[in-house]
Design an enzyme around this catalytic site. Structure first.
Site, PDB file in Angstrom:
ATOM      1  N   GLU A 117      -7.236   4.419   7.657  1.00  0.00           N
ATOM      2  CA  GLU A 117      -7.044   5.851   7.373  1.00  0.00           C
ATOM      3  C   GLU A 117      -8.283   6.431   6.702  1.00  0.00           C
ATOM      4  O   GLU A 117      -8.653   7.577   6.938  1.00  0.00           O
ATOM      5  CB  GLU A 117      -5.781   6.044   6.511  1.00  0.00           C
ATOM      6  CG  GLU A 117      -4.525   5.849   7.346  1.00  0.00           C
ATOM      7  CD  GLU A 117      -3.300   5.421   6.563  1.00  0.00           C
ATOM      8  OE1 GLU A 117      -3.306   5.500   5.325  1.00  0.00           O
ATOM      9  OE2 GLU A 117      -2.329   4.978   7.215  1.00  0.00           O
ATOM     10  N   GLY A 172       1.655   2.291  10.753  1.00  0.00           N
ATOM     11  CA  GLY A 172       2.540   3.445  10.582  1.00  0.00           C
ATOM     12  C   GLY A 172       3.215   3.909  11.858  1.00  0.00           C
ATOM     13  O   GLY A 172       3.794   4.996  11.893  1.00  0.00           O
ATOM     14  N   HIS A 178      -9.885   0.862   4.672  1.00  0.00           N
ATOM     15  CA  HIS A 178      -8.596   1.037   5.354  1.00  0.00           C
ATOM     16  C   HIS A 178      -8.813   1.993   6.530  1.00  0.00           C
ATOM     17  O   HIS A 178      -9.606   2.930   6.433  1.00  0.00           O
ATOM     18  CB  HIS A 178      -7.564   1.604   4.376  1.00  0.00           C
ATOM     19  CG  HIS A 178      -6.180   1.633   4.943  1.00  0.00           C
ATOM     20  ND1 HIS A 178      -5.754   2.614   5.809  1.00  0.00           N
ATOM     21  CD2 HIS A 178      -5.134   0.784   4.794  1.00  0.00           C
ATOM     22  CE1 HIS A 178      -4.496   2.363   6.152  1.00  0.00           C
ATOM     23  NE2 HIS A 178      -4.099   1.258   5.554  1.00  0.00           N
ATOM     24  N   SER A 181       2.935  -2.133  10.631  1.00  0.00           N
ATOM     25  CA  SER A 181       4.379  -2.063  10.909  1.00  0.00           C
ATOM     26  C   SER A 181       5.123  -3.350  10.586  1.00  0.00           C
ATOM     27  O   SER A 181       6.054  -3.729  11.301  1.00  0.00           O
ATOM     28  CB  SER A 181       4.615  -1.630  12.365  1.00  0.00           C
ATOM     29  OG  SER A 181       4.108  -0.325  12.570  1.00  0.00           O
ATOM     30  N   GLU A 206      -5.825  -5.335  10.664  1.00  0.00           N
ATOM     31  CA  GLU A 206      -4.858  -4.264  10.860  1.00  0.00           C
ATOM     32  C   GLU A 206      -5.212  -3.473  12.120  1.00  0.00           C
ATOM     33  O   GLU A 206      -6.045  -2.551  12.060  1.00  0.00           O
ATOM     34  CB  GLU A 206      -4.898  -3.303   9.675  1.00  0.00           C
ATOM     35  CG  GLU A 206      -4.527  -3.911   8.352  1.00  0.00           C
ATOM     36  CD  GLU A 206      -3.946  -2.871   7.415  1.00  0.00           C
ATOM     37  OE1 GLU A 206      -2.770  -2.966   7.084  1.00  0.00           O
ATOM     38  OE2 GLU A 206      -4.668  -1.934   7.048  1.00  0.00           O
ATOM     39  N   ASN A 223       0.857  -1.187   0.000  1.00  0.00           N
ATOM     40  CA  ASN A 223       0.000   0.000   0.000  1.00  0.00           C
ATOM     41  C   ASN A 223       0.893   1.238   0.000  1.00  0.00           C
ATOM     42  O   ASN A 223       1.461   1.599   1.021  1.00  0.00           O
ATOM     43  CB  ASN A 223      -0.903  -0.018   1.248  1.00  0.00           C
ATOM     44  CG  ASN A 223      -1.765   1.230   1.339  1.00  0.00           C
ATOM     45  OD1 ASN A 223      -1.879   1.994   0.372  1.00  0.00           O
ATOM     46  ND2 ASN A 223      -2.369   1.452   2.500  1.00  0.00           N
ATOM     47  N   LYS A 255       0.008   4.244  -0.357  1.00  0.00           N
ATOM     48  CA  LYS A 255      -0.699   5.436   0.150  1.00  0.00           C
ATOM     49  C   LYS A 255      -0.486   6.603  -0.825  1.00  0.00           C
ATOM     50  O   LYS A 255      -0.437   6.383  -2.030  1.00  0.00           O
ATOM     51  CB  LYS A 255      -0.228   5.768   1.566  1.00  0.00           C
ATOM     52  CG  LYS A 255      -0.240   4.521   2.465  1.00  0.00           C
ATOM     53  CD  LYS A 255      -0.143   4.812   3.908  1.00  0.00           C
ATOM     54  CE  LYS A 255      -0.032   3.498   4.667  1.00  0.00           C
ATOM     55  NZ  LYS A 255      -0.215   3.619   6.090  1.00  0.00           N
TER      56      LYS A 255
HETATM   57  C1  PEP Z   1      -1.147   0.018   6.000  1.00  0.00           C
HETATM   58  O1  PEP Z   1      -1.138   1.125   5.497  1.00  0.00           O
HETATM   59  O2  PEP Z   1      -2.075  -0.761   5.752  1.00  0.00           O
HETATM   60  C2  PEP Z   1      -0.054  -0.379   6.894  1.00  0.00           C
HETATM   61  C3  PEP Z   1      -0.105  -1.544   7.439  1.00  0.00           C
HETATM   62  O3  PEP Z   1       0.951   0.541   7.074  1.00  0.00           O
HETATM   63  P1  PEP Z   1       2.363   0.255   7.819  1.00  0.00           P
HETATM   64  O4  PEP Z   1       2.931  -1.011   7.262  1.00  0.00           O
HETATM   65  O5  PEP Z   1       3.202   1.451   7.509  1.00  0.00           O
HETATM   66  O6  PEP Z   1       2.069   0.122   9.285  1.00  0.00           O
END
Ligand code: PEP
Length: 249
Positions: free
Chosen positions: A97, A171, A95, A210, A165, A9, A11
């Protein structure tokens, strides 16, 4: 057997030139039969360029968002047909976000999942609790609610992917404990069996939050997990491929 899906992803990162450079490097690294499914999720303007670069390769194309309606007066939005025409295979739905920054609720997310599925594309339904919800013992009820409304009215789970998630792990550099991710994935699997019966066996359950090359194996070796959704670490093609390799079975 479910083939693990490892998804990048991006973003709101990368210009067209950066995307081209990234994909060239990734395709140099990935063999014709990688033993794992890879997908990249660029932002919308990069999709045509990425589709061109990935044509004929084992790496799939994904989109970060979609609108539930097939067409209409929805300024700034993108339809599933427009994504399908570009060769998009996977679409992120809900997601965290999008839920937090753009106020998407479970019912709206459910509309996206149904639209993506009806068009023959594969929705990736993102679910996960906040830190406060985990600390107060509400992680499972929250995830269960997101599954119930996110998958409401979905007749068949063909192609569906669920990404667990935890919001506090996205993040932040602080991943979930693999044992907690494992427990949540097992609960999601049991819930899917209950809801869809045998048809649920093909649904892949990813972990996201992460994930990086150093910790990926701790998650991707777990039999309950069928891949990962990766944000930050996926911005580098070498790191993304290093993560994906830990999922090979
Ligand atoms: C994500 O954006 O779905 C995500 C898991 O980000 P990160 O790996 O940076 O935590």
């Amino acid at each position: 057997m479910r083939v693990p899906l490892v998804a990048a992803n991006w973003k709101m990162h990368k210009t067209a030139w950066e995307a081209r450079t990234y994909l060239k490097r990734l395709l140099d690294l990935v063999p014709p039969e990688p033993g794992v499914e890879l997908a990249v999720f660029p932002s919308f303007p990069l999709l045509p360029e990425a589709a061109r670069a990935l044509r004929g390769s084992p790496v799939r194309l994904g989109a970060q968002n979609v609108h539930p309606e097939p067409a209409g007066a929805y300024t700034g939005e993108v339809s599933v047909l427009q994504l399908a025409e570009l060769g998009v295979r996977y679409v992120l739905c809900g997601h965290s976000e999008r839920r937090k920054l753009f106020f998407e609720d479970d019912r709206f997310v459910g509309g996206k999942v149904r639209a993506v599925s009806a068009a023959g594309l594969a929705p990736i339904l993102c679910v996960g609790e906040t830190l406060e919800e985990r600390k107060t013992g509400r992680a499972w009820p929250v995830v269960e609610g997101q599954l119930a409304l996110g998958l409401e009215g979905l007749g068949s789970p063909g192609g569906l992917v669920v990404a667990y998630e935890p919001v506090w792990a996205i993040g932040t550099g602080v991943a979930a404990h693999p044992a907690d991710a494992r427990e949540m994935a097992a609960r999601i699997r049991a819930w899917l069996r209950d809801r869809f019966g045998e048809g649920s066996e093909g649904v892949r359950i990813q972990y996201g939050g992460s994930v990086k090359p150093e910790n990926a194996g701790e998650f991707l070796r777990l039999p309950e997990l069928d891949g990962a959704l990766v944000g930050g670490a996926s911005l580098d093609p070498d790191a993304f491929w290093a993560i994906a390799q830990t999922a090979r079975r």
